[in-house]
Design an enzyme around this catalytic site. Structure first.
Site: not given
Ligand code: GLP
Length: 247
Positions: A143, A136, A138, A67
């Protein structure tokens, strides 16, 4: 689903990097699906170490990132382009032309998304996809919603995601409200998937995702139950709410 609980983040990162290394050794032109966020940083560090100390070769590896924030250019320090170059790509021998990350500045989103899907397909699909998980539920930026998009698409970020990700920006107002993300179909077509989660902030969602044994669009990561080859690697903190270990 293969659930692996590790003692700490370091061990989690080593396990996840080990799975990626095995895949690259098995197939040097592996198509690697990559994630951003704080969770995969340890995995990238370990892969860099494997490259430098063990000669793990990325010269034929193809990458597709999950993404990118919509509206951010690759030079923007909060962009996922910037993250990937500075946490991984610049330290290994990956060829720039083999790197694919969604274009946050694309003028024609629909055309871009359909080309992204075609490019993945032309390389024969993703061999191994690394995923983090949002608080959440995702994955990528898919989402929780009443319905989930199948292919790569432009999505609205939820209030919760904007708040959680504000820690990377100067202020919450700077967090983009939209992102281009692989869809659930893009992710589920990967031949192998690794989901990593660490820390007590992930305990609630990991518990909700795994304890109930159901698939729900309220927790996009729960769709991974339908995939044949998924490793969920969590450290002790993130495993804190698990009732049972699953097979
Ligand atoms: C972000 C990304 C995800 C990621 C998630 C968790 O928003 N788009 O791909 O897995 O949040 O992030 P973190 O690893 O910093 O907890």
């Amino acid at each position: 689903m293969n659930l692996i609980i590790t003692d700490n983040y370091n061990e989690l990162s080593k396990k996840s990097a080990e799975l990626i290394k095995e895949q690259i050794i098995h197939k040097p032109n592996t198509v690697l699906g990559l994630a951003t966020g704080s969770s995969p940083i340890g995995t990238y560090k370990e892969l860099i170490r494997m490259h430098k100390e063990e000669g793990l070769d990325f010269s034929k590896v193809i990458t597709f990132n999950l993404d990118e924030y919509y509206g951010l250019s690759p030079e923007n320090e909060q962009s996922y382009h910037y993250f990937m170059y500075n946490n991984f790509f610049k330290y290994v021998n990956i060829k720039p032309e083999n790197i694919h990350i969604p274009d946050g500045k694309t003028k024609n989103v629909a055309k871009f998304c359909s080309k992204y899907e075609n490019d993945i397909a032309e390389y024969g699909g993703i061999d191994i996809q690394l995923l983090g998980i949002g608080e959440n539920g995702h994955i990528g930026f898919n989402e929780p919603d009443s319905a989930l998009d199948v292919p790569t698409h432009l999505t609205n970020l939820t209030k919760n995601t904007i708040e959680v990700n504000a820690r990377f920006f100067k202020s919450i107002n700077e967090v983009p409200k939209k992102a281009v993300t692989m869809g659930l179909g893009t992710i589920m077509r990967s031949k192998q998937i690794i989901l990593i989660a660490n820390g007590d902030k992930k305990a609630d969602i990991i518990g909700k995702m795994i304890n109930n044994n159901v698939v729900t669009t309220n927790i996009p990561a729960s769709f991974l139950f339908l995939h044949r080859n998924v490793a969920v690697i969590v450290d002790k903190e993130a495993a804190g709410n698990l009732k049972q270990q699953i097979a």
